[in-house]
Write an enzyme that holds these catalytic residues in place. Structure first.
Site, mmCIF file in Angstrom:
data_model
loop_
_atom_site.group_PDB
_atom_site.id
_atom_site.type_symbol
_atom_site.label_atom_id
_atom_site.label_comp_id
_atom_site.label_asym_id
_atom_site.label_seq_id
_atom_site.Cartn_x
_atom_site.Cartn_y
_atom_site.Cartn_z
ATOM 1 N N SER A 105 0.841 -1.196 0.000
ATOM 2 C CA SER A 105 0.000 0.000 0.000
ATOM 3 C C SER A 105 0.883 1.257 0.000
ATOM 4 C CB SER A 105 -0.968 -0.053 1.186
ATOM 5 O OG SER A 105 -2.016 0.872 1.029
ATOM 6 N N ASP A 245 -9.476 -6.110 -3.819
ATOM 7 C CA ASP A 245 -8.517 -5.184 -3.230
ATOM 8 C C ASP A 245 -8.900 -3.730 -3.496
ATOM 9 O OD1 ASP A 245 -6.080 -4.116 -2.273
ATOM 10 O OD2 ASP A 245 -4.890 -5.660 -3.272
ATOM 11 N N HIS A 272 -7.031 -6.266 0.526
ATOM 12 C CA HIS A 272 -5.866 -5.391 0.472
ATOM 13 C C HIS A 272 -4.605 -6.014 1.072
ATOM 14 C CE1 HIS A 272 -4.098 -1.573 -0.350
ATOM 15 N NE2 HIS A 272 -4.008 -1.159 0.892
#
EC number: 3.4.11.5
Length: 299
Positions: A105, A245, A272
């Site tokens: 991320s 995601d 995610h």
């Protein structure tokens, strides 16, 4: 398996780091960059199993502004340059001359900024986990996902964005449903301890650098876009993401299409954090990738 927990001096502050295994191992260390900004290293303790199974040393740390690292009150710190400098400092402090670099991320954003701008030596391979190369594309894709929510939740999110009030019960409930659908949670008794454990989130770092939520970037990273720079990266790169995601297939494919030496693994039952939702499959793919690229050297 030995676990070392220490602190690195960084400017006037301290950065907490955690080393699993022996950095003197012949296997190249895996250096992990967590998300957020401000999400802490905790979820990366899932990779302890990989270290135990393979003998590969793994390094994780709490970036400045969260977890067991210092949490300064100066808002000017919460920009990419601070965390890039911290990453440089950690590699030097631990003598991580050669590493595999995994960013999840925001951690993937940090990796891309570091790789594109610094062009560092000693990067054996890169793993971009559920990340992004463009804040604008990310926000657009999140709002596309929001269109699949109930009209009530859509209205609550729209109202929050229009008014700037992200504290109403309706908005908070809608955002929680969105995050459970596409990110992580809910936390139950069956959830691994490292995810249930209390932690100091970097709320100020997150809101100042990114924004109030995943889909409304308003902070210092709001204009982040490294898509056009990806073509210059010489490193073998594995992109990983989940079908459900926040990093949608379009976000992932946008990176893969630009990276000259990329592979993409899409995990069918993940959100995610594929290494949390599908730990066995993720560990198997990552183990294979790391072993295949241990012999690549930076000449």
């Amino acid at each position: 398996m030995d676990i070392q927990e220490e602190y690195m001096p960084f400017r006037a502050y301290q950065t907490y780091y955690r080393v699993v295994g022996d950095l003197r191992s012949p296997l190249t260390p895996l250096l992990l960059l967590h998300g957020g900004p401000g999400s802490t290293h905790n979820y990366f303790e899932a990779f302890d199993q990989l270290a135990m199974a393979t003998g590969r040393p793994i390094v994780m740390y709490d970036q400045l502004g969260c977890g067991r690292s210092s949490i300064p009150t100066d808002p000017h710190l919460w920009q990419a340059a601070t965390w890039v400098a911290e990453l440089r400092a950690l590699r030097a402090y631990l003598k991580l001359d050669c590493v595999h670099l995994l960013g999840q991320s925001w951690g993937g954003m940090l990796a891309l900024i570091y790789l594109c701008d610094d062009q560092p030596r000693g990067i054996q391979s890169v793993i971009l986990a559920s990340t992004l190369s463009s804040a604008h594309l990310w926000a657009r894709e999140q709002h596309r996902l929001i269109q699949f929510m109930s009209t009530t939740d859509q209205a609550a999110i729209h109202q929050a964005e229009m008014t700037g009030d992200f504290t109403t019960p309706a908005y908070l409930a809608a955002n929680e449903r969105f995050m459970i659908q596409h990110a992580t949670g809910p936390i139950t008794e069956q959830t691994p301890e490292f995810l249930r454990r209390s932690k100091r989130l970097g709320t100020a770092a997150y809101t100042t650098a990114w924004g109030p939520n995943e889909y409304f970037p308003t902070g210092t990273l709001r204009d982040y876009d490294y898509t056009a720079k990806l073509a210059q990266l010489p490193y073998p790169t594995l992109v990983t993401s989940g079908v459900n995601d926040l990093c949608t297939p379009l976000v992932a494919k946008t990176m893969v299409d630009q990276l000259p030496h990329a592979e993409w693994t899409l995990f069918p039952h993940s959100r995610h954090m594929a290494f949390i939702d599908e730990p066995a499959a993720y560990q198997a793919r990552l183990t294979q990738w790391l072993a295949a690229h241990d012999e690549v050297t930076d000449d």
